[in-house]
Write an enzyme that holds these catalytic residues in place. Structure first.
Site: not given
Length: 279
Positions: A64-65, A95-96, A98, A100, A102
């Site tokens: 899914t997206h 979701r990819k 990308a 940091i 947190n």
């Protein structure tokens, strides 16, 4: 020449994994006799769920997206989860991530979509470094989730190759508890490394850009056949989208079901040829 891992059955490979999501996926693939993932990229809730219901019997996974669904509400997740149980498939939110550590913790666990609460598997770019894996693992591991790293991509001109791919594999090796494999175009992770064994190197390889009838889409996507991906390149799961449900918001349910089964048959035939091949 095929790697040792690629000649093993999905069921036997499940015994060598520790991550619950990896074990569940491999066992499901063996049980259901499918290595097909349908990628559902439509913008309307009704169409999204109709495509999944039609393709569900033939797939091991739905990709899914979730953020492109314009009329998203909590019912989407409820219905998606019910369909995963009805048709016996796992959910992969593409979701990819990308950012940091947190930030990805919040993106994964909070916000409107709360991805970690319903998606068995998600993925991330290795660009930010190991901190992105640590952040996602702090949320996903307690829930039994798994992570894929984007080591390669199927689009023309991709920068995800060479040293980038090598570093992605190195990062995955350091977090075998959570990283279960890669988005890639070929089998990765079988190179010798200090302290590793064949079992340690059994990463799942999920491959996008698979098509039976087209070689490209005019927007940079490049397609390979299930035979090329599974038999020749040693990959594990074929990811197919428009080849199953057509352009726009999806074809009729009967057409989707037929095309999903066509791809399931092609992917499974290639897999059976691979594991029964003699060196």
């Amino acid at each position: 020449m095929a790697s040792q891992v690629s000649t093993l059955s999905y069921g036997s490979r499940a015994k060598g994994h520790k991550n619950p999501a990896a074990i569940a996926l491999l066992e499901l693939m063996e049980r259901k006799k499918t290595n097909l993932c349908v990628s559902v990229d439509v913008t309307k809730k009704e169409n999204f769920l109709e495509i999944i219901d039609a393709a569900g019997p033939s797939v091991c996974m739905v990709k899914t997206h979730i953020d492109i669904i314009e009329d998203f509400d909590e019912d989407v997740v409820v219905c998606l989860t019910e369909l995963s149980q009805k048709h016996d498939f796992m959910i992969f939110e593409d979701r990819k991530f990308a950012d940091i550590g947190n930030t990805v913790v919040l993106q994964y666990s909070r916000g409107v979509h709360r991805i970690a609460s319903w998606s068995h598997i998600t993925n991330a770019h290795p660009v930010p470094g190991p901190g992105i894996i640590s952040g996602l693992a702090s949320v996903g591991l307690p829930l039994g989730r798994g992570l894929l790293l984007l080591a390669e991509m199927s689009s023309k001109g991709t920068l995800a190759n060479g040293e980038y791919t090598t570093q992605a594999v190195a990062m995955a090796r350091d977090r075998r508890d959570f990283v279960i494999g890669f988005i890639a175009m070929q089998r990765l992770g079988n190179e010798s490394s200090p302290g590793s064994s064949a079992a340690d190197e059994d990463f799942l390889i999920l491959t996008p850009g698979v098509g039976l009838d087209s070689k490209g889409d005019g927007m940079g996507q490049q397609y390979k056949t299930p035979r090329e991906v599974v038999l020749e390149n040693g990959c594990d799961v074929i990811i197919v989208g428009r080849g199953i449900y057509g352009k726009g918001e999806g074809a009729e349910a009967g057409v989707i079901a037929r095309e999903a089964e066509r791809y399931r048959n092609a992917g499974w035939e290639a897999y059976e040829q691979r594991i029964h091949a003699t060196s």
